[in-house]
Design a protein around this motif. Structure first.
Motif, PDB file in Angstrom:
ATOM      1  N   THR A 189      45.648  37.646  21.635  1.00 62.10           N
ATOM      2  CA  THR A 189      44.522  36.943  22.260  1.00 62.10           C
ATOM      3  C   THR A 189      44.584  37.085  23.782  1.00 62.10           C
ATOM      4  O   THR A 189      43.550  37.266  24.441  1.00 62.10           O
ATOM      5  N   GLN A 190      45.783  36.973  24.340  1.00 60.49           N
ATOM      6  CA  GLN A 190      45.906  37.068  25.799  1.00 60.49           C
ATOM      7  C   GLN A 190      45.573  38.481  26.289  1.00 60.49           C
ATOM      8  O   GLN A 190      44.899  38.643  27.304  1.00 60.49           O
ATOM      9  N   ILE A 191      46.035  39.481  25.563  1.00 58.74           N
ATOM     10  CA  ILE A 191      45.732  40.864  25.972  1.00 58.74           C
ATOM     11  C   ILE A 191      44.225  41.111  25.858  1.00 58.74           C
ATOM     12  O   ILE A 191      43.615  41.744  26.736  1.00 58.74           O
ATOM     13  N   ALA A 192      43.612  40.578  24.801  1.00 58.82           N
ATOM     14  CA  ALA A 192      42.159  40.751  24.642  1.00 58.82           C
ATOM     15  C   ALA A 192      41.421  40.060  25.788  1.00 58.82           C
ATOM     16  O   ALA A 192      40.457  40.597  26.352  1.00 58.82           O
ATOM     17  N   ALA A 193      41.890  38.872  26.168  1.00 60.20           N
ATOM     18  CA  ALA A 193      41.239  38.133  27.267  1.00 60.20           C
ATOM     19  C   ALA A 193      41.393  38.898  28.573  1.00 60.20           C
ATOM     20  O   ALA A 193      40.446  38.987  29.377  1.00 60.20           O
ATOM     21  N   LEU A 194      42.577  39.456  28.792  1.00 66.21           N
ATOM     22  CA  LEU A 194      42.816  40.236  30.013  1.00 66.21           C
ATOM     23  C   LEU A 194      41.848  41.423  30.063  1.00 66.21           C
ATOM     24  O   LEU A 194      41.224  41.709  31.082  1.00 66.21           O
ATOM     25  N   ARG A 195      41.689  42.088  28.918  1.00 69.43           N
ATOM     26  CA  ARG A 195      40.803  43.265  28.887  1.00 69.43           C
ATOM     27  C   ARG A 195      39.341  42.861  29.141  1.00 69.43           C
ATOM     28  O   ARG A 195      38.615  43.543  29.860  1.00 69.43           O
ATOM     29  N   ARG A 196      38.948  41.722  28.586  1.00 72.19           N
ATOM     30  CA  ARG A 196      37.579  41.238  28.828  1.00 72.19           C
ATOM     31  C   ARG A 196      37.365  40.968  30.315  1.00 72.19           C
ATOM     32  O   ARG A 196      36.339  41.342  30.889  1.00 72.19           O
ATOM     33  N   MET A 197      38.356  40.341  30.945  1.00 67.01           N
ATOM     34  CA  MET A 197      38.215  40.032  32.380  1.00 67.01           C
ATOM     35  C   MET A 197      38.141  41.315  33.200  1.00 67.01           C
ATOM     36  O   MET A 197      37.364  41.422  34.148  1.00 67.01           O
ATOM     37  N   LEU A 198      38.954  42.296  32.816  1.00 69.64           N
ATOM     38  CA  LEU A 198      38.952  43.571  33.538  1.00 69.64           C
ATOM     39  C   LEU A 198      37.603  44.277  33.337  1.00 69.64           C
ATOM     40  O   LEU A 198      37.045  44.852  34.278  1.00 69.64           O
ATOM     41  N   GLY A 199      37.070  44.194  32.125  1.00 72.10           N
ATOM     42  CA  GLY A 199      35.781  44.827  31.819  1.00 72.10           C
ATOM     43  C   GLY A 199      34.641  44.252  32.660  1.00 72.10           C
ATOM     44  O   GLY A 199      33.686  44.948  32.982  1.00 72.10           O
ATOM     45  N   ARG A 200      34.759  42.971  33.021  1.00 73.48           N
ATOM     46  CA  ARG A 200      33.701  42.310  33.810  1.00 73.48           C
ATOM     47  C   ARG A 200      33.885  42.515  35.322  1.00 73.48           C
ATOM     48  O   ARG A 200      32.998  42.229  36.103  1.00 73.48           O
ATOM     49  N   ALA A 201      35.101  42.954  35.718  1.00 75.12           N
ATOM     50  CA  ALA A 201      35.420  42.990  37.155  1.00 75.12           C
ATOM     51  C   ALA A 201      34.751  44.163  37.863  1.00 75.12           C
ATOM     52  O   ALA A 201      34.389  45.162  37.247  1.00 75.12           O
ATOM     53  N   GLN A 202      34.599  43.997  39.172  1.00 74.71           N
ATOM     54  CA  GLN A 202      34.074  45.096  39.996  1.00 74.71           C
ATOM     55  C   GLN A 202      35.100  45.572  41.016  1.00 74.71           C
ATOM     56  O   GLN A 202      35.114  46.718  41.413  1.00 74.71           O
ATOM     57  N   ARG A 203      35.952  44.623  41.472  1.00 77.42           N
ATOM     58  CA  ARG A 203      36.924  44.970  42.510  1.00 77.42           C
ATOM     59  C   ARG A 203      38.312  44.447  42.122  1.00 77.42           C
ATOM     60  O   ARG A 203      38.877  43.580  42.805  1.00 77.42           O
ATOM     61  N   PRO A 204      38.900  44.964  41.031  1.00 76.62           N
ATOM     62  CA  PRO A 204      40.202  44.449  40.600  1.00 76.62           C
ATOM     63  C   PRO A 204      41.353  45.089  41.379  1.00 76.62           C
ATOM     64  O   PRO A 204      41.204  46.189  41.910  1.00 76.62           O
ATOM     65  N   ILE A 205      42.473  44.391  41.421  1.00 71.97           N
ATOM     66  CA  ILE A 205      43.687  44.968  42.012  1.00 71.97           C
ATOM     67  C   ILE A 205      44.895  44.421  41.243  1.00 71.97           C
ATOM     68  O   ILE A 205      44.892  43.258  40.817  1.00 71.97           O
ATOM     69  N   VAL A 206      45.886  45.271  41.058  1.00 67.36           N
ATOM     70  CA  VAL A 206      47.112  44.864  40.364  1.00 67.36           C
ATOM     71  C   VAL A 206      48.171  44.570  41.414  1.00 67.36           C
ATOM     72  O   VAL A 206      48.315  45.316  42.383  1.00 67.36           O
ATOM     73  N   LEU A 207      48.894  43.482  41.216  1.00 65.01           N
ATOM     74  CA  LEU A 207      49.967  43.106  42.140  1.00 65.01           C
ATOM     75  C   LEU A 207      51.227  42.912  41.307  1.00 65.01           C
ATOM     76  O   LEU A 207      51.310  41.979  40.499  1.00 65.01           O
TER      77      LEU A 207
END
Ligand SMILES: Cc1ncc(C[n+]2csc(CCOP(=O)(O)OP(=O)(O)O)c2C)c(N)n1
Ligand SMILES: [Mg+2]
Length: 571
Positions: A189-207
């Motif tokens: 569920t958490q991985i799916a939620a992460l992917r959904r958030m990434l799919g909606r993003a326009q300016r993501p960054i990994v830290l």
């Protein structure tokens, strides 16, 4: 279970079966029984230090490099107090350090006996667990719990006090078995939620940051970043998690951050923080993300449950070890044609621009150019060389201009403690003798633990020491000139001849005052490490005007009268 053993023997046997192969110590009379038991335990190698900070720093560095708990053994009051800096460091750096403290006998405790110290009170605020073992037959239980606690979740230091009489007592007691480092893993569920958030993003960054970035975990992270075209930044002093040459690496987020990168994080609409604690240095003093609710959407994944929601209420909090997370990220279906692909190219270009010779060196060319020197150093070192640093403004040059190529090649204190690099480098060389190990220090930083040069010589730890000598506590001088221009007090240093110091320990010593000399001296020093198996030291005579890659003394003085610039956090 049948055999009667002394407490000291029980202890040593428990350490061996917890997987310990090295013990860093300054001996004390309280634990001669343990030293004696070590004579019969050849797999447990004893490294004897010259100051207990060296033992604790070395055990911590060993833990950071190997991923296994590091063990230091020190004596009561004076020894425990000397080791305290290493415990504080292990706490801030999340390192599984086990500090064993020889204690006064139980029969006289609580009278302030000779050198008695209450370890629970001394170490209570800077360790995951502190205990005293009062019965020899419970040593296996306490030692097992110490290793279990130190190595699970957010890792950290554990302190065990061992009264002298307990080590001398005999007991019949069964052994424990080896601890298991327990780490949580993300749910579907958490991985799916992460992917959904990434799919909606326009300016993501990994830290990324923190512990647990094994080579396979870093490899999985790379795969995830490549597949999703994501920019990856590394948290303060975890620059080696991602190969800095990789096109998805966009810089480090720490003291002296690239302002363009800082802006990019502030303006991101999604921050994927994997393993980073989101502490003061990594958030530019809690300004890159707003507390308690960040302006960006935030996914915070951390091994420690207690870190999640501590400062930032992330949209998605994932309690997980990094190998467990990275394995899932590598398998995640990538986002198709992400709209941020161009931004990645731009972010990488900003990183490359930040790597060029800084403007200050064109305006004020010093005889010994720190930028040029670091280019030479990188070119001369193997890709997997381990580079250590302590605290001071010299580290601002290193952290900005020296690129790390592989996980496990950077040893640098997130706690900003001076004196860390010398013992850390020696521990690294002892743990990985086949690697080239370089210790980068300031003049102030180096002398805080320079006595461990003797340890390096004793154990043939052929480390290359580079000492940036500017004759001052430069970090403090910079703050002083910012707040009180031209009013110098307490920051000037009269130094020894550092190159002679190395020679006094049988090693090779060099001194460089001009850029042109450095390459040849470096080659000679590296060659001497191989042939003589003793430390080599290059003293670098630095221009005291040049306080940092962005500050000259004269600039700060000219600003006198105007409002002092906003202070940077202390190193
Ligand atoms: C153990 C410890 N004591 C004091 C400090 C505060 N401090 C931070 S940097 C610094 C000066 C470092 O001097 P040096 O190693 O010569 O490096 P420089 O800044 O001159 O490059 C001091 C005193 C610290 N970080 N750690
Ligand atoms: Mg200095």
């Amino acid at each position: 279970m049948s055999e009667s053993r002394s407490g000291a023997r029980i202890l040593v046997e428990q350490l061996a079966l917890q997987g310990v192969d090295r013990l860093f110590c300054v001996p004390g009379e309280t634990f001669v029984d343990v030293l004696d038991a070590l004579l019969d335990t050849p797999n447990l190698r004893l490294i004897v230090n010259r100051h207990e900070s060296g033992s604790a720093f070395m055990a911590g560095a060993y833990a950071r490099l190997t991923g296994q708990p590091g063990v230091a053994f020190v004596t009561r009051g004076p020894g425990a107090c000397n080791a305290a800096i290493g415990v504080h460091h292990a706490h801030q750096d999340s390192l599984p350090l086990i500090l064993l403290v020889g204690q006064a006998p139980t029969s006289i405790l609580e009278r302030e006996a000779f050198q008695e110290i209450d370890c629970r009170r001394l170490f209570g605020s800077m360790s995951k667990w502190v205990a005293q073992i009062d019965r020899a037959d419970r040593i296996p239980e306490f030692v097992a719990r110490a290793f279990q606690t130190a190595s699970s979740g957010r890792q950290g230091p554990v302190v065990l006090a061992l009264p002298e009489d307990v080590l001398q007592q005999s007991a019949v007691t069964p052994d424990a078995r080896c601890h298991q480092s327990v780490q949580a893993a993300p749910s579907d569920t958490q991985i799916a939620a992460l992917r959904r958030m990434l799919g909606r993003a326009q300016r993501p960054i990994v830290l990324v940051g923190g512990l647990g970035w094994s080579a396979p975990a870093s490899e999985n992270l790379r795969g995830f970043a490549e597949a999703n075209r994501l920019p990856v930044a590394c948290a303060f002093r975890y620059q080696d998690v991602m190969d800095n040459r990789h096109p998805n690496y966009v810089g480090d987020v720490g003291l002296g951050i690239n302002p363009r990168l800082a802006e990019r994080i502030r303006e991101a609409d999604l921050v994927l923080a994997f393993g980073a604690r989101l502490g003061e240095a990594t958030t530019s003093g809690y300004t890159l993300l707003r507390s308690p609710v960040p302006q960006q959407a935030l996914v915070h994944a951390h091994a420690g449950l207690e870190e999640l929601g501590r400062v930032y209420q992330a949209d998605l909090m994932i309690n997980t070890g990094m190998p467990q997370l990275a394995a899932r990220l590598a398998m995640m279906t990538p986002i198709d044609e992400p709209m941020w692909a161009d931004a990645l190219v731009q972010a990488r270009a900003e990183y490359s621009a930040w790597q060029q010779r800084p403007e200050i060196l064109l305006r004020h060319p010093p005889k010994l150019d720190p930028w040029a020197l670091l280019q030479e150093l990188r070119a001369a070192l193997p890709n997997d060389a381990i580079v250590c640093n302590g605290a001071g403004n010299f580290a601002a040059w290193l952290n900005r201009f020296f690129p790390y190529f592989a996980p496990g090649t950077q040893l640098a204190p997130t706690s900003g403690c001076m004196g860390y690099a010398v013992p850390a480098a020696i521990a690294a060389k002892i743990s990985a003798p086949e690697k080239t190990v370089v210790c980068v220090s300031g003049d102030g930083d180096f002398l805080m633990t320079a006595q461990e040069l003797a340890t390096a010589a004793q154990y043939n730890a052929a480390v290359l020491f580079l000492v940036f000598n500017n004759g001052m506590y430069g970090t403090v001088r910079m703050r002083q000139e910012q707040r009180f221009p031209n009013r110098v007090i307490g920051t000037t240093l009269t130094n020894p001849d550092f190159s002679q110091l190395a020679r006094a320990h049988g090693g090779a010593g060099f001194r460089v005052s001009q850029s042109e000399q450095f390459a040849a001296v470096l080659a000679e020093a590296l060659a001497s490490l191989r042939t003589r198996r003793l430390p080599a030291l290059i003293e670098l005579l630095c221009d005291p005007q040049l306080l940092s890659p962005t500050a000259l003394v004269e600039d700060l003085r000219t600003r006198a009268g105007s409002a002092p610039p906003k202070a940077a956090p202390a190193a």
